[in-house]
Design a protein around this motif. Structure first.
Motif, PDB file in Angstrom:
ATOM      1  N   ASP A  22       0.847  -1.193   0.000  1.00 51.33           N
ATOM      2  CA  ASP A  22       0.000   0.000   0.000  1.00 51.33           C
ATOM      3  C   ASP A  22       0.886   1.247   0.000  1.00 51.33           C
ATOM      4  OD1 ASP A  22      -1.880   1.986   0.364  1.00 51.33           O
ATOM      5  OD2 ASP A  22      -2.905   0.988   2.012  1.00 51.33           O
ATOM      6  N   ALA A  23       0.742   2.075  -1.023  1.00 50.99           N
ATOM      7  CA  ALA A  23       1.590   3.250  -1.188  1.00 50.99           C
ATOM      8  C   ALA A  23       1.055   4.475  -0.442  1.00 50.99           C
ATOM      9  CB  ALA A  23       1.734   3.577  -2.674  1.00 50.99           C
ATOM     10  N   ARG A  24      -0.145   4.377   0.100  1.00 48.75           N
ATOM     11  CA  ARG A  24      -0.682   5.524   0.831  1.00 48.75           C
ATOM     12  C   ARG A  24       0.161   5.796   2.068  1.00 48.75           C
ATOM     13  NH1 ARG A  24      -6.593   3.592   1.999  1.00 48.75           N
ATOM     14  NH2 ARG A  24      -5.412   1.709   2.333  1.00 48.75           N
ATOM     15  N   SER A  25       0.263   7.066   2.425  1.00 52.01           N
ATOM     16  CA  SER A  25       1.024   7.378   3.637  1.00 52.01           C
ATOM     17  C   SER A  25       0.166   7.038   4.842  1.00 52.01           C
ATOM     18  CB  SER A  25       1.430   8.843   3.664  1.00 52.01           C
ATOM     19  OG  SER A  25       0.300   9.673   3.789  1.00 52.01           O
ATOM     20  N   GLY A  26       0.788   6.544   5.842  1.00 52.10           N
ATOM     21  CA  GLY A  26       0.078   6.140   7.045  1.00 52.10           C
ATOM     22  C   GLY A  26       0.210   7.180   8.142  1.00 52.10           C
ATOM     23  N   THR A  27      -0.252   6.825   9.292  1.00 52.37           N
ATOM     24  CA  THR A  27      -0.151   7.678  10.463  1.00 52.37           C
ATOM     25  C   THR A  27       1.033   7.197  11.285  1.00 52.37           C
ATOM     26  OG1 THR A  27      -2.538   7.916  10.470  1.00 52.37           O
ATOM     27  CG2 THR A  27      -1.398   8.534  12.471  1.00 52.37           C
ATOM     28  N   SER A  28       1.888   8.130  11.663  1.00 52.06           N
ATOM     29  CA  SER A  28       3.064   7.737  12.428  1.00 52.06           C
ATOM     30  C   SER A  28       2.674   7.358  13.851  1.00 52.06           C
ATOM     31  CB  SER A  28       4.096   8.865  12.460  1.00 52.06           C
ATOM     32  OG  SER A  28       3.671   9.901  13.328  1.00 52.06           O
ATOM     33  N   GLN A  31       2.151  10.442  15.959  1.00 53.57           N
ATOM     34  CA  GLN A  31       0.844  11.078  15.789  1.00 53.57           C
ATOM     35  C   GLN A  31      -0.241  10.338  16.559  1.00 53.57           C
ATOM     36  OE1 GLN A  31       1.014  10.865  11.480  1.00 53.57           O
ATOM     37  NE2 GLN A  31       0.882  13.102  11.351  1.00 53.57           N
TER      38      GLN A  31
END
Length: 50
Positions: A22-28, A31
């Motif tokens: 999955d290339a979507r950015s995630g939540t660190s 965060q």
């Protein structure tokens, strides 16, 4: 029973692989922890101490 376990393992591996691709950015993690702390702090302000 073995077939069911094998089927689950295959499904689980496919889910993990899809998540890795999955290339979507995630939540660190930072965060997430900041948001959790904000919720805890807000809850403490609303509830009276016993």
């Amino acid at each position: 029973m073995v077939a069911k376990a094998n089927s689950y393992d295959a499904w689980f591996c496919a889910q993990v692989q899809a998540a890795l691709e999955d290339a979507r950015s995630g939540t660190s993690q930072v965060q997430v922890m900041q948001a959790a702390q904000a919720l805890i702090d807000a809850k403490r302000q609303v509830e009276p101490k016993s």
